[in-house]
Design a protein around this motif. Structure first.
Motif, short mmCIF file in Angstrom:
data_model
loop_
_atom_site.label_atom_id
_atom_site.label_comp_id
_atom_site.label_asym_id
_atom_site.label_seq_id
_atom_site.Cartn_x
_atom_site.Cartn_y
_atom_site.Cartn_z
N UNK A 224 0.87 -1.18 0.00
CA UNK A 224 0.00 0.00 0.00
C UNK A 224 0.90 1.22 0.00
N UNK A 225 0.75 2.07 -1.01
CA UNK A 225 1.59 3.26 -1.17
C UNK A 225 0.75 4.50 -0.94
N UNK A 226 1.18 5.34 0.00
CA UNK A 226 0.43 6.53 0.37
C UNK A 226 1.35 7.75 0.34
N UNK A 227 0.94 8.76 -0.41
CA UNK A 227 1.62 10.05 -0.40
C UNK A 227 0.90 10.96 0.59
N UNK A 228 1.67 11.74 1.35
CA UNK A 228 1.05 12.61 2.34
C UNK A 228 1.41 14.07 2.07
N UNK A 229 0.54 14.96 2.56
CA UNK A 229 0.84 16.39 2.51
C UNK A 229 -0.30 17.23 1.98
N UNK A 230 -0.70 18.25 2.75
CA UNK A 230 -1.73 19.19 2.30
C UNK A 230 -1.29 19.97 1.07
N UNK A 231 0.03 20.04 0.87
CA UNK A 231 0.55 20.85 -0.24
C UNK A 231 0.59 20.09 -1.56
N UNK A 232 0.21 18.81 -1.56
CA UNK A 232 0.39 17.95 -2.72
C UNK A 232 -0.92 17.80 -3.49
N UNK A 233 -0.83 17.91 -4.82
CA UNK A 233 -1.99 17.85 -5.70
C UNK A 233 -1.75 16.76 -6.74
N UNK A 256 8.41 0.36 -7.91
CA UNK A 256 7.94 -0.86 -7.25
C UNK A 256 7.42 -1.88 -8.26
N UNK A 257 6.66 -1.40 -9.23
CA UNK A 257 6.14 -2.32 -10.26
C UNK A 257 7.29 -2.91 -11.06
N UNK A 258 8.27 -2.09 -11.38
CA UNK A 258 9.43 -2.59 -12.11
C UNK A 258 10.16 -3.66 -11.30
N UNK A 259 10.09 -3.56 -9.99
CA UNK A 259 10.73 -4.54 -9.11
C UNK A 259 9.83 -5.74 -8.82
N UNK A 260 8.63 -5.78 -9.40
CA UNK A 260 7.76 -6.94 -9.25
C UNK A 260 6.74 -6.86 -8.14
N UNK A 261 6.62 -5.72 -7.47
CA UNK A 261 5.62 -5.58 -6.41
C UNK A 261 4.25 -5.29 -7.00
N UNK A 262 3.23 -5.70 -6.27
CA UNK A 262 1.85 -5.35 -6.61
C UNK A 262 1.50 -4.11 -5.81
N UNK A 263 1.27 -3.00 -6.50
CA UNK A 263 1.13 -1.71 -5.83
C UNK A 263 -0.33 -1.30 -5.75
N UNK A 264 -0.72 -0.92 -4.56
CA UNK A 264 -2.07 -0.41 -4.33
C UNK A 264 -1.92 1.06 -3.92
N UNK A 265 -2.41 1.96 -4.76
CA UNK A 265 -2.31 3.39 -4.46
C UNK A 265 -3.52 3.83 -3.65
N UNK A 266 -3.25 4.61 -2.60
CA UNK A 266 -4.34 5.10 -1.75
C UNK A 266 -4.53 6.60 -1.91
#
Length: 445
Positions: A224-233, A256-266
């Protein structure tokens, strides 16, 4: 946010205002943090995380166990050339006429070779019993295969035997010439691939050649990949004043995908700790790992630190530039890594800690190839400086002549420089200066 020396130079011997001269002593080494990440992720090796897949679905996965060859390769002696299968003892150095037997195409089971005879044979075809060498067609007289339908007792004397059919003149040759012997690639029972091998095209091709249709591998890791920050759009949206587009999510997801991980964006979390906790619990169901970017330094609004206040997570500083601030622990029992918010920092963190840990534990992705290259600083007498107590990771372009040119400075926001790079350049802790032409270790990206 944690402040950094903007030029990456070693600080002067006097203490700057507000500078904690004990910080370097408290920072964790790159090696120690890498080992801690490996231990955090060690449960990913548990046997309930393996599966058996057809070869067509196993690209980029790693073997759980050694694979022994169920048969020899090649499984039978075969010809390395188009030519004539012969008994080497029938030939003399000056050349010998031999009777031509029926041809041996690839895939056929030939009749034994008669004494004094030669059998036309194609590349890869089985060597007839009694034959021990192959003479290439270009060394034969004539230097082309005869049409079997036209080889009769009336063949001209230059190619005829004793009235019993066509012949060919062949030079002397040693036993074993142009013969691929049984098991010359690998013998039955030998280890074909070791446990932990990352399966690329060549490895999958070997398994197919051995007749294996499926293979047991470690399951892909779901993150599970999560970006944080009120300043981010999100890219594609209008950009209000004071805001920036989220590059970390795309950057890390691709890595991560290039490395073979299954990525879930939140998506992007706000700087509200309760909202971040709720998002992690909602989106993280079934994930093997949680990775966040941003909010891990010592500033007043570090949302990841605040959200993890009741979790067994350590926030610390690693003696590395960029990527010093790091978070490591578990969130609701799921392994958690908190990477810094600057884009170069988060990618360097992935390359230095997460990717190598997965390689060590699961055999995949394949290790980054380390090379030695000579620094090209653009001018004779040029110097590269680095803080002595940190492992600095710079971005560079490896040139065909074996030199590496640095791309951009050491700052962790330089995405354009990162996009123009094909290697990471390593300056270990303890090294403060490097000159033009000095050797450095680089990792191919």
């Amino acid at each position: 946010m944690t402040s950094h020396n903007p030029h990456g130079h070693a600080l002067a011997s006097h203490t700057l205002p507000g500078h904690d001269h004990h910080a370097a002593e408290r920072a964790r080494s790159v090696a120690d943090h890498a080992a801690a990440v490996v231990e955090l992720l060690r449960p990913l090796r548990e046997m309930d995380r393996i599966e058996t897949l057809p070869l067509s679905q196993a690209l980029g996965r790693a073997l759980v166990q050694d694979v022994a060859a169920p048969l020899s390769l090649p499984p039978f002696a075969n010809s390395q050339m188009d030519g004539y299968a012969v008994r080497s003892g029938d030939l003399s150095d000056g050349g010998t006429h031999l009777r031509i037997m029926p041809p041996v195409p690839a895939g056929s089971s030939p009749q034994p070779l008669e004494p004094g005879a030669a059998a036309p044979i194609m590349t890869g075809a089985m060597i007839p019993a009694g034959a021990d060498a192959v003479v290439p067609i270009e060394k034969a007289v004539p230097d082309h295969f005869l049409d079997p339908a036209k080889t009769t007792a009336n063949t001209p004397a230059s190619t005829a035997g004793n009235g019993n059919g066509a012949t060919v003149r062949l030079p002397g040759t040693a036993a074993g010439t142009f013969v691929r012997s049984v098991g010359s690639d690998i013998a039955a029972g030998e280890r074909a691939l070791a446990a932990g091998t990352c399966l690329g095209p060549a490895q999958l091709g070997l398994l197919a050649a051995l007749g294996l249709a499926e293979v047991t591998v470690f399951k892909a890791v779901t993150v599970l990949l999560v970006t944080t920050g009120d300043e981010v759009v999100e890219p594609g949206q209008p950009l209000p004043p004071g805001k920036i587009y989220d590059s970390n999510g795309t950057l890390l997801e691709a890595a991560m995908k290039q490395a073979g991980l299954l990525v879930r964006r939140a998506g992007i979390s706000t700087d509200n700790p309760a909202e971040l906790r709720a998002l992690l619990r909602t989106e993280g169901q079934g994930a093997d790992l949680v990775v966040t970017t941003g909010g891990v330094s010592k500033g007043a609004y570090e949302v990841v630190r605040q959200a993890m206040a009741d979790q067994p997570v350590d926030f610390l500083h690693v003696a590395m530039q960029p990527g010093g601030p790091q978070g490591l622990g578990t969130f609701d029992g799921v392994p958690f890594l908190g990477f810094p918010g600057n884009p170069v920092s988060c990618l360097v963190s992935f390359e230095m800690f997460l990717r190598p840990a997965l390689t060590e534990l699961l055999g995949a992705p394949a290790r980054r190839l380390p090379l030695r290259a000579r620094l090209s600083l653009g001018e004779p007498g040029g110097q590269l400086t680095s803080p002595g107590h940190k492992h600095q990771v710079r971005r560079g372009s490896l040139q065909p002549d074996g030199t590496v040119r640095l791309e951009g400075g050491e700052s962790s926001h330089l995405m354009h420089a990162l996009a123009g790079s094909n290697v990471l350049v390593h300056i270990p802790a303890g090294v403060t200066e490097l000159a033009d032409g000095n050797e450095v270790e680089v990792w191919m990206l």
